[in-house]
Structures are given as C-alpha cells and as structure tokens.
Design an enzyme around this catalytic site. Structure first.
Site, short mmCIF file in Angstrom:
data_model
loop_
_atom_site.label_atom_id
_atom_site.label_comp_id
_atom_site.label_asym_id
_atom_site.label_seq_id
_atom_site.Cartn_x
_atom_site.Cartn_y
_atom_site.Cartn_z
N SER A 116 6.22 -3.97 -2.10
CA SER A 116 5.19 -3.44 -2.99
C SER A 116 5.72 -2.25 -3.80
O SER A 116 6.55 -1.49 -3.31
CB SER A 116 4.01 -2.97 -2.12
OG SER A 116 3.21 -2.04 -2.82
N GLN A 137 7.73 -6.00 -6.50
CA GLN A 137 6.46 -6.09 -7.25
C GLN A 137 6.25 -4.83 -8.09
O GLN A 137 6.43 -3.71 -7.62
CB GLN A 137 5.30 -6.25 -6.26
CG GLN A 137 3.93 -6.29 -6.90
CD GLN A 137 3.22 -4.97 -6.83
OE1 GLN A 137 3.21 -4.32 -5.80
NE2 GLN A 137 2.63 -4.54 -7.95
N THR A 165 2.18 -7.85 -10.93
CA THR A 165 0.78 -8.01 -10.52
C THR A 165 -0.12 -7.60 -11.67
O THR A 165 0.03 -6.52 -12.23
CB THR A 165 0.51 -7.14 -9.27
OG1 THR A 165 1.31 -7.63 -8.20
CG2 THR A 165 -0.96 -7.20 -8.86
N ARG A 174 -13.38 -0.08 -3.22
CA ARG A 174 -13.27 -0.44 -1.80
C ARG A 174 -14.15 0.50 -0.98
O ARG A 174 -13.79 1.64 -0.71
CB ARG A 174 -11.82 -0.39 -1.35
CG ARG A 174 -11.00 -1.38 -2.15
CD ARG A 174 -9.54 -1.32 -1.90
NE ARG A 174 -8.86 -2.01 -2.99
CZ ARG A 174 -7.60 -1.80 -3.34
NH1 ARG A 174 -6.87 -0.94 -2.66
NH2 ARG A 174 -7.07 -2.46 -4.35
N HIS A 285 -6.03 -10.73 -5.17
CA HIS A 285 -5.65 -9.49 -4.48
C HIS A 285 -6.38 -9.38 -3.14
O HIS A 285 -6.76 -8.31 -2.68
CB HIS A 285 -5.99 -8.28 -5.36
CG HIS A 285 -4.97 -7.19 -5.32
ND1 HIS A 285 -4.00 -7.04 -6.29
CD2 HIS A 285 -4.74 -6.18 -4.44
CE1 HIS A 285 -3.25 -5.98 -6.00
NE2 HIS A 285 -3.68 -5.46 -4.87
N ARG A 288 -9.73 -7.48 -2.86
CA ARG A 288 -9.71 -6.02 -2.87
C ARG A 288 -10.00 -5.45 -4.25
O ARG A 288 -10.12 -4.24 -4.43
CB ARG A 288 -8.33 -5.51 -2.43
CG ARG A 288 -7.97 -5.91 -1.04
CD ARG A 288 -6.50 -5.73 -0.77
NE ARG A 288 -6.08 -4.35 -0.63
CZ ARG A 288 -6.30 -3.59 0.43
NH1 ARG A 288 -6.95 -4.09 1.46
NH2 ARG A 288 -5.87 -2.35 0.48
#
Ligand SMILES: Cc1cc2nc3c(=O)[nH]c(=O)nc-3n(C[C@H](O)[C@H](O)[C@H](O)COP(=O)(O)O)c2cc1C
Length: 389
Positions: A116, A137, A165, A174, A285, A288
C-alpha cells in the site's frame, strides 16, 4: 510463540471467519474496527460478502483427477494460487513489521503481494527483501510530481507492477473510526484506553513499534517527522478532480504492467483497455469508501463483458472462502485479492498467520475444485455457476 500456543490458534482458526474472531480478541477495538469496518451503514461491506451466496456451483464430479493445479499466469509470471494479497495501509499496526511479514508469507505461498501507499515500511525496504512478484499501489496526487516520484521509486526498486487506486480520492465516511476516535492524532476515550491495556499480547509486541508507526513512503529522505506531521501533509494530497488524462500520463511514466484498482463500471473498464491499462481490479475498496456502491461480485460480469478478454480482470471484496474464489473465476476473474483476511492472519500470528490464511484458501480452493470435478484453473468456466432467481 510456544509450540502449544501455535497449535492452539491453528486449531481454533480453521477458516477465515474464525481467524477474524481470534483477531478481534487480540486487537484493541479501534485497531480491529479500522480493519473490519466499512463506510456509513456498511451496506456495501456486507453485500460484498453476501453476493457470493447468490451464486450456486454446478459440479460435474465425473471428470475427477488425482490432483488439482491451482496455478495461474499473470503478466507472464506463474502464481501458485489465484489469490493475491491486496494493499492495506498501516499493516504494521497489526503486527511488528506487518508488511514484510505478509509479503514473505505471500512469496512462500508462491503468490504476489501488493504494498500500500500507506505502508509502515518504505517501498524500498519491502523491495530489499527481494520477494517477488511485488506490486506497488499509488494514487493521483494534487502534486502530480509526487505520483511520478512514487512510480519512479517503484521502478528503481524493481516492482513488477504498479496499481493505481481510483476509488479513494476522498476518504470514505468510516463511522466505526469516528466512534472509536481512530484518527491522527488518536482521540481515544478513557474506556477505550483501559480496554487497550487488556490486549497485553498486542501491547507487548507493539510497544517499541508504536512510536515508529508512520506513512513512511511520504517521509522525505533525511526528514524527521512523526505520524501526525505526515498525516497532516497527506490530508490534502489526493485530488478528487483526477481524470483519464492523469491515467494517460502515468501510463507513459510507468513502463511495466499498470493496473487500475476500484473499477466497477463497464464503461470505465472498456476505457481502461483503450488507454493501454494492463489489468483492472473490480473493487469498491471493501465497502470502505462509497457505501451503496455495487458489490464487487455483482459488478464483475459487466466488467468482464466490457473488457472482452483483452486484459485480465481481477476482483476483491468479501472473498472469505475458497469457493468464493472459484465463483469469481467462474464469472471471468483471472485472480482474486484478499485484504482483511490477511490482516486477521497478521493480527493472530504475524507471518505464520498470513501463511495460514493463504493455506486455508489453498485447501478450500483445492477441495472445491475436486468436488466440482475440476483439475485446472483454466477448466473453471461459466457453466460451473448459476445465479439464483
Ligand atoms: C485496513 C485496510 C486498509 C486498506 N488500505 C488500502 C490502501 O492503502 N490502498 C488500497 O488501494 N486499498 C486499501 N484497502 C482496500 C483493500 O485493498 C481491498 O480493496 C478491500 O479491503 C477489499 O477486500 P476485503 O474484503 O478482502 O477486505 C484497505 C483495506 C483495509 C481493510
């Protein structure tokens, strides 16, 4: 960890759901919820998993074989398993050196690992392990120079693919994180802090690590800056006005396989092919980001049709069983990615826990294929699956 303790978690964590239960017991609630939760009412999060139950397998066991071959080939590389570890920010919060633990487990299982942007170790540190295939990513940043810089660093460090992404240019709402005060700097309630003190195993392991937790890819060489400083910097970094032109620019900058992650629209998938993208990951995702977004499995057939076999279509979101993987492949996916399951593995036992989760998938895929009368991944086709009315 003693042999007895190792035997105990392996016995109790016999599938992904029980690994999740073990992870929940081991992690402070804000950390567990950070991994487990989704945006707003978590409808998309739940639907991602539930969608798999809407499909039934139609086995043909009279074409059985003594062994199954679970390997797939992606960008010219053979993977022993059609399950790849997807990018998860702050994996180092679940186990010391979490990213490198998960990457080593992936390599040992013969599959790919995607780092990530928000990893605790730097992309160079991960590359130094030599594990491969390794993917990196990234996002499109307001400062397009930083996107280019990350791509250049990934190229210089020998990453095998770049994953862009596209569904995270604004952070999802969230609500578990809001409730838990999981933000930077943290705003935990006294009760949460008290509860954290009870997670002695995690606290003991992480004691020395916690001050080092950072989004290290954003720290400039030689710079001394803590997580709070980096988080402030990151807050305004992503650009919601990203367009296909940005994808084109990155396509020119990155010579290797370029993968778009977060594609659920068939029109966008078709456009990605036109723009020279090498693969798409059908993903929301993990629920999320946009609550109410179509479940990954529900989006998959439309994307597969739009792409028409010109590039591989990967998928993630809610994959918790080997049978889920087989269903996704039957709908046209070339491979699947898992995110939360590997974090549960990490939280339970670090590298051994991730290896265990990958082994659960391997065994379940093998059994599902055997019971369906399939000997090779290439034999998995649309006739294997029926959608319920
Ligand atoms: C804790 C956590 C952190 C994540 N961080 C990233 C990230 O940095 N970049 C990214 O593209 N996706 C990120 N994701 C999304 C996952 O890569 C994946 O798309 C999603 O979780 C779906 O898979 P799952 O149902 O197996 O968790 C993250 C997911 C989780 C749970």
């Amino acid at each position: 960890m003693s042999e007895a303790a190792s035997a105990a978690w392996r016995r109790r964590g016999y599938n992904v759901a029980t690994m999740r239960t073990l992870a929940r017991a081991r992690l402070p609630r804000p950390v567990f919820d950070f991994a487990d939760g989704g945006a707003e009412d978590e409808r998309t999060l739940r639907r991602n998993e539930a969608a798999f139950a809407d499909y039934d397998l139609v086995p043909h066991p009279l074409s059985g074989s003594p062994a199954r071959d679970l390997s797939v080939t992606l960008f010219g590389r053979k993977l022993n398993l059609p399950v790849i570890i997807g990018p998860t920010g702050l994996s180092g919060l679940f186990w010391p050196d979490g990213e490198r633990c998960a990457a080593r487990a992936a390599a040992a299982a013969g599959t790919a690992f995607c780092l990530s942007h928000g990893s605790v170790c730097t992309l160079e540190q991960l590359a130094a392990t030599g594990i491969s295939p390794r993917w990196m990513q990234v996002f499109i940043y307001r400062d397009r120079g930083f996107t280019r810089e990350l791509a250049e660093r990934a190229a210089a460090s020998g990453y095998d693919a770049l994953v862009l992404t596209v569904d995270n240019q604004m952070t999802g709402n969230r609500e578990r994180d809001i409730r838990n005060g999981f933000k930077i700097p943290p705003a935990f309630r006294p009760l949460d802090v008290a509860a954290m003190a009870l997670k002695t195993g995690w606290l003991w392991r992480m004691k020395r690590e916690l001050p080092r937790i950072n989004f290290s890819n954003y720290v400039r060489p030689g710079e001394v800056i803590d997580l709070r400083g980096v988080a402030l910097r990151m807050g305004g970094l992503l650009d919601p006005s990203m367009t296909w032109q940005d994808v084109d620019v990155l396509r020119k900058q990155w010579q290797g396989p370029l993968i778009l992650k977060g594609v659920v629209s068939p029109a966008e998938a078709a456009e990605a092919v036109k723009r020279g993208i090498d693969a798409v990951i059908v993903s929301n995702h993990g629920g999320r980001q946009l609550d109410g977004s179509i479940a990954a499995l529900d989006a998959l057939p439309g994307v597969v049709e739009a792409v028409g076999g010109r590039i591989p279509v990967l998928v993630d979101g809610g994959i918790r069983r080997g049978a889920d993987v087989v269903k996704a492949l039957a709908l046209g996916a070339a491979a699947c990615l898992i995110a939360r399951p590997q974090l549960f593995g990490l939280a339970v036992a670090g590298e051994a826990g991730v290896a265990h989760v990958l082994d659960i998938f391997r065994r379940e895929i093998d059994r599902t294929m055997g019971l369906c009368g399939l000997s090779r991944i290439a034999d998995i086709g649309p006739e294997l699956i029926r959608r319920r009315n």
